[in-house]
Design a protein around this motif. Structure first.
Motif, PDB file in Angstrom:
ATOM      1  N   UNK A 118      22.140   2.538 -24.190  1.00  0.00           N
ATOM      2  CA  UNK A 118      21.178   1.455 -24.477  1.00  0.00           C
ATOM      3  C   UNK A 118      21.093   1.314 -25.977  1.00  0.00           C
ATOM      4  N   UNK A 119      20.718   0.139 -26.437  1.00  0.00           N
ATOM      5  CA  UNK A 119      20.520  -0.047 -27.881  1.00  0.00           C
ATOM      6  C   UNK A 119      19.298   0.769 -28.304  1.00  0.00           C
ATOM      7  N   UNK A 120      19.236   1.101 -29.582  1.00  0.00           N
ATOM      8  CA  UNK A 120      18.135   1.937 -30.081  1.00  0.00           C
ATOM      9  C   UNK A 120      16.781   1.322 -29.744  1.00  0.00           C
ATOM     10  N   UNK A 121      16.662   0.017 -29.904  1.00  0.00           N
ATOM     11  CA  UNK A 121      15.358  -0.620 -29.676  1.00  0.00           C
ATOM     12  C   UNK A 121      14.968  -0.620 -28.200  1.00  0.00           C
ATOM     13  N   UNK A 122      15.948  -0.490 -27.329  1.00  0.00           N
ATOM     14  CA  UNK A 122      15.664  -0.501 -25.889  1.00  0.00           C
ATOM     15  C   UNK A 122      15.614   0.895 -25.274  1.00  0.00           C
ATOM     16  N   UNK A 123      15.820   1.920 -26.090  1.00  0.00           N
ATOM     17  CA  UNK A 123      15.937   3.275 -25.541  1.00  0.00           C
ATOM     18  C   UNK A 123      14.562   3.957 -25.490  1.00  0.00           C
ATOM     19  N   UNK A 124      14.010   4.170 -24.282  1.00  0.00           N
ATOM     20  CA  UNK A 124      12.720   4.863 -24.201  1.00  0.00           C
ATOM     21  C   UNK A 124      12.872   6.323 -24.667  1.00  0.00           C
ATOM     22  N   UNK A 125      11.804   6.852 -25.226  1.00  0.00           N
ATOM     23  CA  UNK A 125      11.842   8.226 -25.736  1.00  0.00           C
ATOM     24  C   UNK A 125      12.231   9.210 -24.627  1.00  0.00           C
ATOM     25  N   UNK A 126      11.845   8.884 -23.410  1.00  0.00           N
ATOM     26  CA  UNK A 126      12.141   9.801 -22.304  1.00  0.00           C
ATOM     27  C   UNK A 126      13.664   9.905 -22.081  1.00  0.00           C
ATOM     28  N   UNK A 127      14.381   8.789 -22.288  1.00  0.00           N
ATOM     29  CA  UNK A 127      15.842   8.820 -22.138  1.00  0.00           C
ATOM     30  C   UNK A 127      16.488   9.585 -23.298  1.00  0.00           C
ATOM     31  N   UNK A 128      15.960   9.339 -24.503  1.00  0.00           N
ATOM     32  CA  UNK A 128      16.420  10.088 -25.687  1.00  0.00           C
ATOM     33  C   UNK A 128      16.280  11.592 -25.431  1.00  0.00           C
ATOM     34  N   UNK A 129      15.089  11.987 -24.921  1.00  0.00           N
ATOM     35  CA  UNK A 129      14.806  13.414 -24.720  1.00  0.00           C
ATOM     36  C   UNK A 129      15.690  14.009 -23.630  1.00  0.00           C
ATOM     37  N   UNK A 130      15.978  13.230 -22.590  1.00  0.00           N
ATOM     38  CA  UNK A 130      16.836  13.741 -21.505  1.00  0.00           C
ATOM     39  C   UNK A 130      18.235  14.054 -22.055  1.00  0.00           C
ATOM     40  N   UNK A 131      18.762  13.146 -22.879  1.00  0.00           N
ATOM     41  CA  UNK A 131      20.095  13.372 -23.453  1.00  0.00           C
ATOM     42  C   UNK A 131      20.063  14.587 -24.382  1.00  0.00           C
ATOM     43  N   UNK A 132      19.010  14.696 -25.201  1.00  0.00           N
ATOM     44  CA  UNK A 132      18.915  15.859 -26.103  1.00  0.00           C
ATOM     45  C   UNK A 132      18.786  17.156 -25.302  1.00  0.00           C
ATOM     46  N   UNK A 133      18.025  17.100 -24.208  1.00  0.00           N
ATOM     47  CA  UNK A 133      17.830  18.316 -23.400  1.00  0.00           C
ATOM     48  C   UNK A 133      19.159  18.817 -22.835  1.00  0.00           C
ATOM     49  N   UNK A 134      19.944  17.896 -22.267  1.00  0.00           N
ATOM     50  CA  UNK A 134      21.200  18.314 -21.608  1.00  0.00           C
ATOM     51  C   UNK A 134      22.282  18.625 -22.647  1.00  0.00           C
ATOM     52  N   UNK A 135      22.421  17.765 -23.662  1.00  0.00           N
ATOM     53  CA  UNK A 135      23.585  17.860 -24.568  1.00  0.00           C
ATOM     54  C   UNK A 135      23.371  18.807 -25.739  1.00  0.00           C
ATOM     55  N   UNK A 136      22.103  19.114 -26.052  1.00  0.00           N
ATOM     56  CA  UNK A 136      21.863  19.917 -27.251  1.00  0.00           C
ATOM     57  C   UNK A 136      20.977  21.142 -26.985  1.00  0.00           C
ATOM     58  N   UNK A 137      19.807  20.912 -26.373  1.00  0.00           N
ATOM     59  CA  UNK A 137      18.897  22.053 -26.160  1.00  0.00           C
ATOM     60  C   UNK A 137      19.499  23.044 -25.155  1.00  0.00           C
ATOM     61  N   UNK A 138      20.091  22.510 -24.084  1.00  0.00           N
ATOM     62  CA  UNK A 138      20.686  23.410 -23.084  1.00  0.00           C
ATOM     63  C   UNK A 138      21.847  24.219 -23.675  1.00  0.00           C
ATOM     64  N   UNK A 139      22.798  23.588 -24.377  1.00  0.00           N
ATOM     65  CA  UNK A 139      23.856  24.404 -24.984  1.00  0.00           C
ATOM     66  C   UNK A 139      23.316  25.506 -25.893  1.00  0.00           C
ATOM     67  N   UNK A 140      22.213  25.233 -26.606  1.00  0.00           N
ATOM     68  CA  UNK A 140      21.638  26.277 -27.457  1.00  0.00           C
ATOM     69  C   UNK A 140      21.108  27.424 -26.599  1.00  0.00           C
ATOM     70  N   UNK A 141      20.389  27.058 -25.523  1.00  0.00           N
ATOM     71  CA  UNK A 141      19.807  28.084 -24.645  1.00  0.00           C
ATOM     72  C   UNK A 141      20.913  28.940 -24.000  1.00  0.00           C
ATOM     73  N   UNK A 142      21.984  28.289 -23.513  1.00  0.00           N
ATOM     74  CA  UNK A 142      23.083  29.023 -22.855  1.00  0.00           C
ATOM     75  C   UNK A 142      23.867  29.827 -23.882  1.00  0.00           C
ATOM     76  N   UNK A 143      24.038  29.261 -25.073  1.00  0.00           N
ATOM     77  CA  UNK A 143      24.776  29.974 -26.127  1.00  0.00           C
ATOM     78  C   UNK A 143      24.048  31.263 -26.488  1.00  0.00           C
ATOM     79  N   UNK A 144      22.703  31.176 -26.571  1.00  0.00           N
ATOM     80  CA  UNK A 144      21.941  32.385 -26.931  1.00  0.00           C
ATOM     81  C   UNK A 144      22.096  33.476 -25.882  1.00  0.00           C
ATOM     82  N   UNK A 145      22.024  33.060 -24.622  1.00  0.00           N
ATOM     83  CA  UNK A 145      22.112  34.050 -23.542  1.00  0.00           C
ATOM     84  C   UNK A 145      23.509  34.697 -23.524  1.00  0.00           C
ATOM     85  N   UNK A 146      24.532  33.869 -23.720  1.00  0.00           N
ATOM     86  CA  UNK A 146      25.898  34.418 -23.773  1.00  0.00           C
ATOM     87  C   UNK A 146      26.073  35.219 -25.057  1.00  0.00           C
TER      88      UNK A 146
END
Ligand SMILES: NC(=O)c1ccc[n+]([C@@H]2O[C@H](COP(=O)([O-])OP(=O)(O)OC[C@H]3O[C@@H](n4cnc5c(N)ncnc54)[C@H](O)[C@@H]3O)[C@@H](O)[C@H]2O)c1
Length: 254
Positions: free
Chosen positions: A97-125
Protein backbone atom coordinates in the motif's frame (compact mmCIF):
# COMPACT_ATOMS: atom_id res chain seq x y z
CA UNK A 1 30.48 -37.36 3.07
CA UNK A 2 27.97 -34.65 2.21
CA UNK A 3 28.58 -30.99 3.01
CA UNK A 4 26.29 -30.63 6.05
CA UNK A 5 26.62 -34.06 7.65
CA UNK A 6 25.44 -33.98 11.26
CA UNK A 7 24.29 -30.34 11.11
CA UNK A 8 20.94 -29.41 12.65
CA UNK A 9 19.01 -26.73 10.75
CA UNK A 10 15.85 -24.77 11.46
CA UNK A 11 14.18 -22.79 8.67
CA UNK A 12 11.22 -20.53 9.45
CA UNK A 13 8.35 -20.11 6.98
CA UNK A 14 9.60 -23.22 5.24
CA UNK A 15 6.45 -25.10 4.23
CA UNK A 16 6.78 -23.71 0.70
CA UNK A 17 8.72 -21.23 -1.44
CA UNK A 18 12.29 -20.26 -0.71
CA UNK A 19 12.20 -21.76 2.80
CA UNK A 20 11.26 -25.16 1.42
CA UNK A 21 13.92 -24.98 -1.31
CA UNK A 22 16.59 -24.21 1.31
CA UNK A 23 15.33 -27.01 3.58
CA UNK A 24 15.47 -29.48 0.69
CA UNK A 25 18.98 -28.34 -0.25
CA UNK A 26 20.30 -28.61 3.32
CA UNK A 27 18.69 -32.04 3.75
CA UNK A 28 20.19 -33.27 0.48
CA UNK A 29 23.59 -32.33 1.95
CA UNK A 30 23.02 -34.44 5.04
CA UNK A 31 21.51 -31.91 7.49
CA UNK A 32 18.60 -32.64 9.77
CA UNK A 33 15.96 -29.99 9.08
CA UNK A 34 13.12 -28.59 11.14
CA UNK A 35 10.50 -26.99 8.91
CA UNK A 36 8.69 -24.27 10.85
CA UNK A 37 5.60 -22.57 9.41
CA UNK A 38 2.36 -20.85 10.29
CA UNK A 39 0.69 -23.55 8.23
CA UNK A 40 1.36 -26.74 10.21
CA UNK A 41 -0.42 -29.04 7.74
CA UNK A 42 1.78 -27.83 4.85
CA UNK A 43 4.90 -27.99 7.04
CA UNK A 44 4.04 -31.60 7.96
CA UNK A 45 3.55 -32.46 4.27
CA UNK A 46 6.91 -30.92 3.34
CA UNK A 47 8.71 -32.70 6.19
CA UNK A 48 7.04 -36.00 5.27
CA UNK A 49 8.21 -35.59 1.65
CA UNK A 50 11.79 -35.18 2.89
CA UNK A 51 11.49 -38.21 5.18
CA UNK A 52 10.18 -40.22 2.20
CA UNK A 53 13.53 -39.47 0.54
CA UNK A 54 15.36 -40.83 3.56
CA UNK A 55 16.12 -37.44 5.13
CA UNK A 56 15.68 -36.50 8.78
CA UNK A 57 13.00 -33.81 9.00
CA UNK A 58 10.62 -32.42 11.61
CA UNK A 59 7.74 -29.97 11.32
CA UNK A 60 6.49 -27.39 13.79
CA UNK A 61 3.55 -24.99 13.44
CA UNK A 62 3.08 -21.53 14.88
CA UNK A 63 3.81 -17.92 14.15
CA UNK A 64 7.36 -16.63 14.23
CA UNK A 65 5.98 -13.65 16.14
CA UNK A 66 4.86 -15.79 19.08
CA UNK A 67 7.42 -16.22 21.84
CA UNK A 68 5.69 -19.34 23.15
CA UNK A 69 5.60 -20.93 19.67
CA UNK A 70 9.30 -20.14 19.31
CA UNK A 71 10.12 -21.65 22.71
CA UNK A 72 8.20 -24.82 21.81
CA UNK A 73 10.25 -25.09 18.62
CA UNK A 74 13.62 -24.77 20.39
CA UNK A 75 12.48 -27.13 23.17
CA UNK A 76 11.73 -29.77 20.53
CA UNK A 77 15.12 -29.22 18.87
CA UNK A 78 16.91 -29.54 22.20
CA UNK A 79 14.92 -32.66 23.08
CA UNK A 80 15.17 -34.48 19.74
CA UNK A 81 18.49 -33.32 18.31
CA UNK A 82 20.30 -31.84 21.32
CA UNK A 83 20.52 -28.32 19.85
CA UNK A 84 20.94 -26.36 16.63
CA UNK A 85 23.70 -25.40 14.18
CA UNK A 86 21.89 -23.40 11.48
CA UNK A 87 18.98 -20.95 11.74
CA UNK A 88 17.46 -19.40 8.63
CA UNK A 89 15.15 -16.48 9.39
CA UNK A 90 13.09 -16.84 6.23
CA UNK A 91 9.42 -16.15 7.07
CA UNK A 92 8.41 -12.79 5.68
CA UNK A 93 5.32 -10.83 4.68
CA UNK A 94 4.58 -7.65 2.74
CA UNK A 95 1.93 -4.95 2.75
CA UNK A 96 1.56 -3.38 -0.67
CA UNK A 97 0.00 0.00 0.00
CA UNK A 98 1.16 3.57 -0.44
CA UNK A 99 2.52 5.22 2.70
CA UNK A 100 -0.53 7.46 3.06
CA UNK A 101 -2.87 4.47 2.83
CA UNK A 102 -0.93 2.15 5.14
CA UNK A 103 -2.59 1.76 8.57
CA UNK A 104 -0.18 1.56 11.50
CA UNK A 105 -1.50 -1.91 12.25
CA UNK A 106 -0.28 -3.16 8.84
CA UNK A 107 3.09 -1.45 9.33
CA UNK A 108 3.43 -3.16 12.73
CA UNK A 109 2.45 -6.59 11.37
CA UNK A 110 5.20 -6.39 8.73
CA UNK A 111 7.74 -5.20 11.32
CA UNK A 112 6.70 -7.97 13.72
CA UNK A 113 7.18 -10.78 11.17
CA UNK A 114 10.13 -9.41 9.15
CA UNK A 115 12.19 -7.73 11.86
CA UNK A 116 11.12 -8.33 15.47
CA UNK A 117 10.67 -12.08 14.98
CA UNK A 118 14.09 -12.58 13.32
CA UNK A 119 15.65 -10.74 16.27
CA UNK A 120 13.81 -12.94 18.78
CA UNK A 121 14.76 -16.18 16.93
CA UNK A 122 18.33 -15.00 16.37
CA UNK A 123 18.75 -14.40 20.11
CA UNK A 124 17.45 -17.83 21.02
CA UNK A 125 19.70 -19.51 18.45
CA UNK A 126 22.60 -17.17 19.25
CA UNK A 127 22.63 -18.23 22.93
CA UNK A 128 23.25 -21.80 21.81
CA UNK A 129 25.72 -20.86 19.04
CA UNK A 130 27.84 -18.66 21.31
CA UNK A 131 27.89 -21.34 24.03
CA UNK A 132 28.98 -24.08 21.58
CA UNK A 133 31.33 -21.68 19.72
CA UNK A 134 29.86 -22.52 16.33
CA UNK A 135 26.74 -21.79 14.34
CA UNK A 136 25.34 -20.10 11.29
CA UNK A 137 22.53 -17.56 11.12
CA UNK A 138 21.17 -16.64 7.69
CA UNK A 139 18.66 -13.80 7.37
CA UNK A 140 16.56 -13.71 4.21
CA UNK A 141 16.47 -10.04 3.30
CA UNK A 142 15.48 -8.59 -0.10
CA UNK A 143 16.57 -6.30 -2.90
CA UNK A 144 13.89 -4.02 -1.39
CA UNK A 145 16.10 -3.64 1.68
CA UNK A 146 18.78 -2.19 -0.62
CA UNK A 147 16.75 -0.30 -3.23
CA UNK A 148 13.54 1.57 -2.45
CA UNK A 149 10.22 1.20 -4.21
CA UNK A 150 6.82 2.87 -3.93
CA UNK A 151 3.84 1.16 -2.26
CA UNK A 152 5.78 -1.22 -0.04
CA UNK A 153 7.32 1.07 2.56
CA UNK A 154 6.95 -1.30 5.53
CA UNK A 155 8.53 -4.15 3.58
CA UNK A 156 11.45 -2.00 2.36
CA UNK A 157 12.13 -0.55 5.82
CA UNK A 158 11.87 -3.93 7.57
CA UNK A 159 14.30 -5.58 5.15
CA UNK A 160 16.74 -2.64 5.30
CA UNK A 161 16.76 -2.98 9.09
CA UNK A 162 17.23 -6.74 8.79
CA UNK A 163 20.35 -6.11 6.68
CA UNK A 164 21.74 -3.86 9.42
CA UNK A 165 20.77 -6.41 12.10
CA UNK A 166 22.75 -9.03 10.16
CA UNK A 167 25.88 -6.88 10.34
CA UNK A 168 25.37 -5.97 14.03
CA UNK A 169 24.94 -9.60 15.11
CA UNK A 170 27.91 -10.65 12.98
CA UNK A 171 30.04 -8.14 14.88
CA UNK A 172 28.82 -9.33 18.27
CA UNK A 173 29.25 -13.04 17.63
CA UNK A 174 32.28 -13.24 15.32
CA UNK A 175 34.63 -13.78 18.27
CA UNK A 176 32.63 -16.88 19.22
CA UNK A 177 33.05 -18.40 15.75
CA UNK A 178 29.40 -17.72 14.94
CA UNK A 179 28.75 -16.48 11.42
CA UNK A 180 25.83 -14.22 10.52
CA UNK A 181 25.03 -13.48 6.90
CA UNK A 182 22.08 -12.64 4.71
CA UNK A 183 20.74 -13.16 1.23
CA UNK A 184 18.91 -10.42 -0.64
CA UNK A 185 16.93 -12.26 -3.30
CA UNK A 186 15.68 -10.51 -6.38
CA UNK A 187 12.33 -11.53 -7.86
CA UNK A 188 12.32 -15.29 -7.53
CA UNK A 189 9.78 -17.53 -9.16
CA UNK A 190 8.01 -19.17 -6.26
CA UNK A 191 4.50 -20.59 -6.61
CA UNK A 192 3.22 -17.44 -4.87
CA UNK A 193 4.90 -15.08 -7.33
CA UNK A 194 3.68 -17.20 -10.26
CA UNK A 195 0.09 -16.88 -8.96
CA UNK A 196 0.44 -13.10 -8.68
CA UNK A 197 1.86 -12.95 -12.21
CA UNK A 198 -0.89 -15.19 -13.58
CA UNK A 199 -3.50 -13.02 -11.87
CA UNK A 200 -2.05 -10.02 -13.73
CA UNK A 201 -0.96 -8.20 -10.55
CA UNK A 202 2.74 -8.23 -11.52
CA UNK A 203 3.98 -7.57 -15.06
CA UNK A 204 6.61 -10.24 -15.56
CA UNK A 205 7.87 -8.68 -18.82
CA UNK A 206 8.84 -5.47 -17.04
CA UNK A 207 10.60 -7.51 -14.33
CA UNK A 208 12.57 -9.27 -17.06
CA UNK A 209 13.45 -5.92 -18.68
CA UNK A 210 14.58 -4.42 -15.34
CA UNK A 211 16.82 -7.41 -14.53
CA UNK A 212 20.20 -7.37 -16.32
CA UNK A 213 20.08 -11.17 -16.68
CA UNK A 214 16.63 -10.83 -18.24
CA UNK A 215 14.75 -13.38 -16.12
CA UNK A 216 13.44 -14.21 -12.67
CA UNK A 217 15.54 -16.19 -10.21
CA UNK A 218 14.66 -19.71 -9.12
CA UNK A 219 14.24 -20.94 -5.52
CA UNK A 220 17.08 -23.38 -6.19
CA UNK A 221 19.46 -20.48 -6.92
CA UNK A 222 18.63 -18.95 -3.53
CA UNK A 223 19.04 -22.35 -1.88
CA UNK A 224 22.45 -22.79 -3.53
CA UNK A 225 23.62 -19.50 -2.00
CA UNK A 226 22.22 -20.47 1.42
CA UNK A 227 24.10 -23.76 1.21
CA UNK A 228 27.34 -21.99 0.28
CA UNK A 229 26.94 -19.52 3.18
CA UNK A 230 26.53 -22.26 5.81
CA UNK A 231 29.13 -24.57 4.28
CA UNK A 232 32.70 -24.98 5.56
CA UNK A 233 33.90 -23.34 2.31
CA UNK A 234 32.54 -20.02 3.59
CA UNK A 235 34.30 -20.25 6.95
CA UNK A 236 35.65 -16.65 6.81
CA UNK A 237 32.38 -15.10 5.57
CA UNK A 238 30.41 -13.08 8.09
CA UNK A 239 28.43 -9.83 8.19
CA UNK A 240 27.64 -10.00 4.48
CA UNK A 241 24.32 -9.72 2.71
CA UNK A 242 24.64 -11.16 -0.76
CA UNK A 243 22.22 -10.05 -3.43
CA UNK A 244 21.17 -13.00 -5.58
CA UNK A 245 19.28 -10.90 -8.07
CA UNK A 246 20.52 -11.35 -11.64
CA UNK A 247 22.21 -7.95 -11.40
CA UNK A 248 19.12 -5.98 -10.23
CA UNK A 249 20.87 -3.96 -7.49
CA UNK A 250 23.97 -3.40 -9.64
CA UNK A 251 21.87 -1.70 -12.30
CA UNK A 252 21.73 2.09 -12.09
CA UNK A 253 21.33 3.02 -15.73
CA UNK A 254 18.08 4.34 -17.20
N1 LIG B 1 10.04 -14.78 -3.67
C1 LIG B 1 10.67 -13.64 -3.90
O1 LIG B 1 10.70 -13.13 -5.02
C2 LIG B 1 11.42 -12.96 -2.77
C3 LIG B 1 12.25 -11.89 -3.09
C4 LIG B 1 12.95 -11.25 -2.08
C5 LIG B 1 12.81 -11.69 -0.77
N2 LIG B 1 11.98 -12.72 -0.48
C6 LIG B 1 11.88 -13.11 0.93
O2 LIG B 1 12.07 -14.51 1.03
C7 LIG B 1 11.33 -15.03 2.12
C8 LIG B 1 10.46 -16.17 1.65
O3 LIG B 1 9.66 -15.70 0.59
P1 LIG B 1 8.75 -16.66 -0.32
O4 LIG B 1 8.63 -15.97 -1.63
O5 LIG B 1 9.22 -18.04 -0.26
O6 LIG B 1 7.36 -16.47 0.44
P2 LIG B 1 6.06 -17.40 0.48
O7 LIG B 1 4.95 -16.46 0.78
O8 LIG B 1 5.96 -18.28 -0.72
O9 LIG B 1 6.35 -18.32 1.75
C9 LIG B 1 6.44 -17.77 3.02
C10 LIG B 1 6.12 -18.83 4.04
O10 LIG B 1 6.17 -18.18 5.31
C11 LIG B 1 5.06 -18.59 6.08
N3 LIG B 1 4.73 -17.55 7.04
C12 LIG B 1 4.16 -16.36 6.82
N4 LIG B 1 4.00 -15.69 7.96
C13 LIG B 1 4.48 -16.49 8.95
C14 LIG B 1 4.58 -16.39 10.35
N5 LIG B 1 4.11 -15.31 10.99
N6 LIG B 1 5.15 -17.40 11.04
C15 LIG B 1 5.60 -18.51 10.41
N7 LIG B 1 5.52 -18.67 9.07
C16 LIG B 1 4.96 -17.68 8.35
C17 LIG B 1 3.95 -18.83 5.07
O11 LIG B 1 2.95 -19.70 5.59
C18 LIG B 1 4.72 -19.42 3.90
O12 LIG B 1 4.78 -20.82 3.95
C19 LIG B 1 10.55 -13.85 2.70
O13 LIG B 1 11.25 -13.30 3.79
C20 LIG B 1 10.52 -12.86 1.55
O14 LIG B 1 10.39 -11.54 1.99
C21 LIG B 1 11.28 -13.37 -1.45
Amino acid sequence: MTMLDGQRALVTGAARGLGLAMSERFAAEGARVLIQDLDLAEAEKSAAALRAKGRDALAMGGSVTSESDMRACFARLDREWGGLDILVNNAGVSANKSALDLPLVDWSRVMDVNLNAPFMWAKEAGKRFVAQKSGNLVNICSIWGIDAAPDRIAYCVSKAALIQMTKCLANEWAGSNVRVNGIAPGYTETKMLREVIDAGRVDVQSLHRRTPMGRLGTPEEIADMALYIVSPGASFLTGQVIAVDGGWTAYGFY
